[in-house]
Design an enzyme around this catalytic site. Structure first.
Site, PDB file in Angstrom:
ATOM      1  N   ARG A   1     -13.104 -12.060  22.943  1.00 56.49           N
ATOM      2  CA  ARG A   1     -11.683 -11.814  22.620  1.00 56.49           C
ATOM      3  C   ARG A   1     -11.653 -10.798  21.477  1.00 56.49           C
ATOM      4  O   ARG A   1     -12.101 -11.102  20.350  1.00 56.49           O
ATOM      5  CB  ARG A   1     -10.987 -13.091  22.161  1.00 56.49           C
ATOM      6  CG  ARG A   1     -10.738 -14.127  23.219  1.00 56.49           C
ATOM      7  CD  ARG A   1      -9.458 -13.913  24.024  1.00 56.49           C
ATOM      8  NE  ARG A   1      -9.608 -14.614  25.315  1.00 56.49           N
ATOM      9  CZ  ARG A   1      -8.852 -14.393  26.381  1.00 56.49           C
ATOM     10  NH1 ARG A   1      -7.864 -13.496  26.334  1.00 56.49           N
ATOM     11  NH2 ARG A   1      -9.065 -15.041  27.507  1.00 56.49           N
TER      12      ARG A   1
ATOM     13  N   HIS B   1     -12.298  -0.542  23.007  1.00 57.72           N
ATOM     14  CA  HIS B   1     -11.285  -1.593  22.827  1.00 57.72           C
ATOM     15  C   HIS B   1     -11.306  -1.994  21.368  1.00 57.72           C
ATOM     16  O   HIS B   1     -12.289  -2.548  20.892  1.00 57.72           O
ATOM     17  CB  HIS B   1     -11.633  -2.795  23.709  1.00 57.72           C
ATOM     18  CG  HIS B   1     -10.491  -3.727  23.969  1.00 57.72           C
ATOM     19  ND1 HIS B   1      -9.719  -4.269  22.990  1.00 57.72           N
ATOM     20  CD2 HIS B   1      -9.981  -4.194  25.145  1.00 57.72           C
ATOM     21  CE1 HIS B   1      -8.791  -5.039  23.534  1.00 57.72           C
ATOM     22  NE2 HIS B   1      -8.916  -5.005  24.842  1.00 57.72           N
TER      23      HIS B   1
ATOM     24  N   HIS C   1      -6.623  -0.143  28.758  1.00 58.61           N
ATOM     25  CA  HIS C   1      -5.152  -0.031  28.750  1.00 58.61           C
ATOM     26  C   HIS C   1      -4.677   1.363  29.125  1.00 58.61           C
ATOM     27  O   HIS C   1      -3.756   1.913  28.514  1.00 58.61           O
ATOM     28  CB  HIS C   1      -4.579  -0.405  27.376  1.00 58.61           C
ATOM     29  CG  HIS C   1      -5.111  -1.684  26.840  1.00 58.61           C
ATOM     30  ND1 HIS C   1      -5.945  -1.733  25.747  1.00 58.61           N
ATOM     31  CD2 HIS C   1      -4.976  -2.961  27.267  1.00 58.61           C
ATOM     32  CE1 HIS C   1      -6.280  -2.995  25.508  1.00 58.61           C
ATOM     33  NE2 HIS C   1      -5.716  -3.757  26.418  1.00 58.61           N
TER      34      HIS C   1
ATOM     35  N   GLU D   1      -7.149  -7.796  31.949  1.00 56.89           N
ATOM     36  CA  GLU D   1      -7.094  -8.569  30.675  1.00 56.89           C
ATOM     37  C   GLU D   1      -6.497  -9.960  30.941  1.00 56.89           C
ATOM     38  O   GLU D   1      -5.707 -10.468  30.150  1.00 56.89           O
ATOM     39  CB  GLU D   1      -6.276  -7.807  29.633  1.00 56.89           C
ATOM     40  CG  GLU D   1      -6.587  -8.236  28.212  1.00 56.89           C
ATOM     41  CD  GLU D   1      -6.128  -7.196  27.174  1.00 56.89           C
ATOM     42  OE1 GLU D   1      -6.749  -7.118  26.117  1.00 56.89           O
ATOM     43  OE2 GLU D   1      -5.167  -6.455  27.439  1.00 56.89           O
TER      44      GLU D   1
END
Lengths: 333, 333, 333, 333, 333, 333
Positions: free
Chosen positions: C74, C181, C226, C285
């Protein structure tokens, strides 16, 4: 013949718009250039300028009988404290190029004195590349050094520190003199750039004379602008310290040269007396800060040749040395 | 009729030389002025400019059929992060004065959008004096606001913070819209000023929509430049948060206006679909970053009217709204 | 078959209690461990979770038909900005171990993507030890890289900087892709960690494409999460700069890969059109930020496969590439 | 009957996972909650715990004959130095709520001592809201105060400083004692949190006794943990300074209370002799740091009741005072 | 009769041992005192001192014919930059008390000039308490002001700043002159304290003359030490700026007084010519820096009366003004 | 025979006036010297001193029967945190020279313990030059080490850090013990220098025992002042950590020596019991902090020999060890 060792280039607005652009895009537009035509360059020399009391640069020189002027960048525009360092490189080179073109446009009237890209983000050794380019490729006869590249925002190493040795080495190798002249001055300093010049010159003289610089570089030729800051006037204060080392401070003072860029006769006289005529060079910073007429005398404040002419005790040989031959020998003109 | 809400003034080099001078003397020479003649101003509009792909500002507008352009200062030149604050005041006012003179020199072609003297050394309430002067005395129709007056060197308060309320109050009182558009970007930021625009617009949209600003200022009219940064494209990411508050993020997006200053058709289409045609205003930033011809299409990259024309699903009413009436209503032109 | 390249591990509270303990004792209790039983691990995958809209991780995958998911830590829990660095090492290794055990507990369902111990107190070369361990000993298929290990508190070197080269070297040597990320985001930044993801991806794409990274590492495989932040939507803005270098920005964009983790169909379409289907990878995700049902459509917001299915112009080969074969080839699954 | 004034709550991993989450999302997910079931709470009290030498919290108390224990948050988890301040508020309240639930789950066994949300970003006056909530709504009998909310990263105001007066005022108004007990300790401090406890207690005793605190707050009841740090052992050092002011330092020491949380008999004896039995309170910090069996004696190191029992010169009345009545009077149990 | 306005007290080692103690215990031993007997005080005045060229303070005065000397603290010992502020208070008061006792021990020979407790941790308004005590209770005739209480470590507000107004107000109210004289100078400054004097005096003169101080305090009497730093010598540089405001810089210079503490005749002559004899005061700083015999002339370097005697153009009235009456009037002696 | 290992030199005011001068001129006057005559040195030993309760240093020793005292610099005067470093060098050497002269003036009464020039601007390896000079040329028998040369202003490396290894190496090579004793303590610390001693000793003991120092330097002899700070009293707290490593903390404690400079009998007893009589050395710090008579007992507070005499369980051999032979062996006297 009058040789003025302390002049700064008069450039058209494009040069400074170029600088403003660099500070705005911080390099994102690439190096580019100021894009100045010869016409605009000539206009900057020949056209009357309100900043110069309504006269042109060349008219000032003609009126004062200055046959040859050594010109360097306008110091307060140097932007040494700006970041990143390549901006300083670019603007310094662009300015030196303008100086070179001016020298070519008015042959015999000007010789170049190089600005150095003195960013504190780079090593002084890297600054000397531009010095070499100016002297070896563009025919410049000297350099200008700012002892405070932080421009008032932090304390730089004193001029006696080894930090500066790469510059001294290059100057000696190229065998050209260097003019000590600070640049801008930003907050939190309490003084304007103009007063900062004086403060920095005072620090420069004392910093150099209390160091090993002239032992390590016996051939180094350093000219201090504006009559050496406070030092000739305050020189008695340094006498006891020198005596304790078996020296005379006035002898030490003579390791340096000084220009006459002082706007009162008594100050020039004091300077000549303190350091000797042979250590003084005619310098006017003309046109510039002093290019205003004194309403009482009608003279331009920076008509330093008139102040010198008023000094009665100078003999002809001394006058010639001051106005011409000292500069000719030091700069090998 | 085409009304372009996003243009920047084209000024002669004297304006930026004036800025360079301020940054060099830091106020020691006084405020002075750029000393720009009308001829130099006109030349800056009419003469071909290499930075603009070899065309003049007015030729660009004519070729694109832009009848009226709202012009503000060139943002990257704003120098908001320079110190002391009065330098920012002086340069901002000088720039707004140039905009005013340009509007008068080319009547009907331009209307002014005011730059604000956004130094973080001063309170935002003091910035509004210049806003009032521009709107009430010079007839400007809006203002431009930089959400990052630190220009990348520190984190400013987000646009939702009460820090900005004095600006919102003055805008509401004067009843003029404000264009969100950041300015320069200095190290240690990792982006150029141009990418900083996008990052700041993203932060601006989210910062405003997650705040109480539109509750506290229901009449505030905010236009976000360059199609709202990343937000329309990334809007799905904000949907869950809004749903948790019983809102739809796409409704929230419609509290703002967006200009069409995006250089690809699909992006403009996405924007129109995401926020609605009634929330979009034709804006080109022309001439500027995009004033280069695409060798494949032969079009100017910033020929945004052509991209919009290519969108087949827009009906005439929507086109008119986009090109003219939305701007006319919002800016009361 | 659906392969989801963008999943994060669901771990029981013991893992995060372990992290809280490290931050509390700062190492005084030694490294210890999270002490998680297999039962607790399985429960974290199989039990309904209020953070995931009341469904379990595996139920989400089943409902979306995701046959294989690549799972990494995470990101917002990464604590890269915590000190001393060994705490980051310990927690990263513990998390990667949990990922490994999850992969083993649910064979075929998951493959590991390694977190790196990116403390800025240590050299990036030291981070690669954990990368090697995960790939060579634990069978992980890729890594995740945070371009801002300072987590919003300072400016890190841009991804084009040589600072990152040890990571690129190790990735090329191991021949595994890396997912860009970012992780947490702390004050003084103005954005939440979730918006920080977008900002950092924008910086990452531009930073990489304006650098020499792909010249120096032609085999480097970088996936931007993303949908590439703002860049596909704003790509027109970068076209002129590329043209000046004789490049087309859209070609440059194709040096990278992008996942489809965008929650609106028009955004995904724009992405596919801007960079090409062959440069896109199915990524959800899921479960995570988007695991909420849209009350209007009844769909989970992160049902990205449904958004893709809605895109009419994709042919079967493209769909297969997007959902499976692009990932299979890039990650050699 | 044994009353132990120095215990800390044993909570399940969900509480610390909640903390880890707060530090990860920094508030972006909202306050939420730890979501702990009564079963998990009970398990944390009843289940053997490797951190506690393989025994459960309640088993430890039973074995030592502790009938009533005052429990506060685990100090090293307090995260007072984390930012923004509302995270400290949230976690402190969540922890106090857990303490309250534990007290209710095991009636008669525990009474609560409140943690305070001691962020240095907020005014101490705001901390007292949580103190009032705990005492007035949850029935807590005292509070715990960390003299170093910076947790070793900066120097806070000494406990004699007026900075702390809002806390003293609230304590006096509520008429509850406060336990001085520091929390975490981060770099650049040289000590672990556990040694930091001792250092801070030493500073606390001297800081308080050299100030006007007890003149200004004659009813303030302060208990110093761990036998007062170094002070009882080093008290002779402070005798001359007190004598110069016409005081005896040993009298001054008796303005405070001290718990017996020292793990050697001679130290407890020294404490009792230095400050008087009537100023000492039985405290064990059990289970915790000392919950390990000494292989030589077979005793738990934190079996402080055995050390006290070994002190031969204590009479029954003194033992009762120490084990029960001093606490009962001070905390009004 | 010779009145010397610039002397510093000669105190026995106990005073400076007291200072060393304060800096060692930082107040932990309380204020205490230097504990100097009258015998030790007298010895410090009467005994030969190697720092003074082997003569005593009084012998120096006698040899130079100085009938009355105004004495202030030794500036370089002032420790204004030390912390906490109360140490500066204590040492300043102790020093002023020593000055007072010296004045009483040698009646007619000395008058006191007060040092001020110029810690930048306190407001200048608080400094004036000691000023009032010295003037109103101890009969001092003036004060000494350090324009750089940071002693070279940071930039203080310039003397034109409103920061200093509480001092000007008190001086006007008490109607006593103030001597501008800086104190120590610490790294990172590049100069020794002695050169710092000169730099600070230069800043002081320009800072005052470019401010509103003399408009706001027309009766303020400021004496600048050491001949005004660099300013009289460099005064031409400030002429154009003054002319632009319709002033003559030499007139402005006459708002201040200057002492003659310069060790070369030409410098004193320049000073007298630049500011006028009526604005100059005889000052020697004797014994001190200049108390060494010049081996060429056999004179003490600080035999300033001899330098003045050598100036031929001074008439008797001017000499009397310089040596006596100017001081008598300004200080009302 | 009594050997006191913990005494500090009593020097005349000239030594501290010398220090004050160094801090005032920061080296501008050169190194110079304190210029102390033998008479002044003797007076400082023989004359009654109000700081010592009205007795002289030698009278104190005689009254307590101290036959030989090891003397080091007064720690709180050490000025280790002053800058530049050469000032620390100069003052340390001057102080050690005074110690040497005192040893010679009173043969048999004193032996020297060297202060070290512990500026954090210099490498610890450079400090050892002065150590070698003192031991090899001046006959000193040990050294004193300040674990906090920042004197409370920053966190230094802990004593277990490799930073200190050059000092340990030199001590082993010279085979002399070192006394751990901190020096001054400045803001922002919350404690006086005297309490700082205790805090630093606590950190020193734990820092050393948790490090590899005694593995790497098995012959290193370290004496901790003032009975080891808090550690003997708090030693139980460190037992579990040691047990986890298979050690007993009380064994570890015996790697160090401790002086008895504690002013209460119970504390000395606790120390003797905790570390063993063979690890303790008679030390009084006499005359000093404790040189005041207790009005109740009539004893000097620092009459530590009387406290030891009061301990009944010590046998003659132990007393002799404590008072004489332990010191004789450790320091090879």
């Amino acid at each position: 013949m009058f040789i003025d060792v302390h002049g700064h280039v008069s450039a058209p607005s494009e040069l400074y718009a170029y600088k403003a652009g660099l500070l705005a895009h911080r390099g994102a537009h690439g190096r580019g250039g100021a894009g100045i035509s010869d016409d605009r360059l000539r206009a900057a020399l020949h056209e009357p300028n309100p900043s110069f009391g309504g006269e042109s640069h060349l008219a000032h020189l003609a009126a004062a009988g200055i046959d040859l002027q050594l010109i360097s960048p306008r110091p307060y525009q140097a932007m040494h404290s700006e970041s990143p360092a390549f901006l300083v490189d670019w603007f310094t080179a662009e300015t030196n190029d303008v100086i070179h073109r001016v020298c070519q446009l008015e042959p015999g009237q000007f010789r170049g004195v190089a600005g150095l890209p003195q960013s504190m983000e780079t090593d002084p050794a890297t600054w000397t590349r531009e010095l070499r380019r100016c002297v070896q490729e563009l025919g410049f006869v000297g350099a200008m050094l700012n002892p405070d590249p932080y421009e008032g925002t932090r304390q730089p190493p004193g001029l006696g520190d080894r930090f500066w040795y790469p510059v001294w080495e290059a100057l000696c190798e190229l065998d050209v003199p260097v003019l000590i002249h600070s640049a801008g001055c930003r907050a939190p300093a309490r003084e304007s750039y103009s007063l900062h010049f004086i403060q920095e010159e005072t620090l420069a003289v004392i910093g150099l004379l209390q160091s090993a610089v002239f032992t390590d570089f016996p051939d180094l030729k350093i000219v201090v602008s504006h009559g050496g800051g406070a030092v000739p006037y305050q020189r008695g204060r340094f006498a006891p310290g020198a005596l304790r080392k078996g020296q005379r401070f006035e002898d030490n003072l003579r390791k340096l040269w000084y220009d006459t860029c002082l706007y009162t006769r008594d100050s020039i006289e004091l300077l000549l007396g303190a350091v000797g005529v042979d250590r003084c060079l005619f310098g006017t910073e003309k046109p510039g800060t002093g290019s205003m007429r004194d309403p009482e005398t009608g003279r331009w404040i920076d008509d330093i040749h008139l102040l010198i002419n008023d000094i009665e005790w100078l003999d002809d040989k001394q006058r010639t040395a001051l106005f011409e031959t000292n500069a000719r020998e030091l700069f090998r003109l």
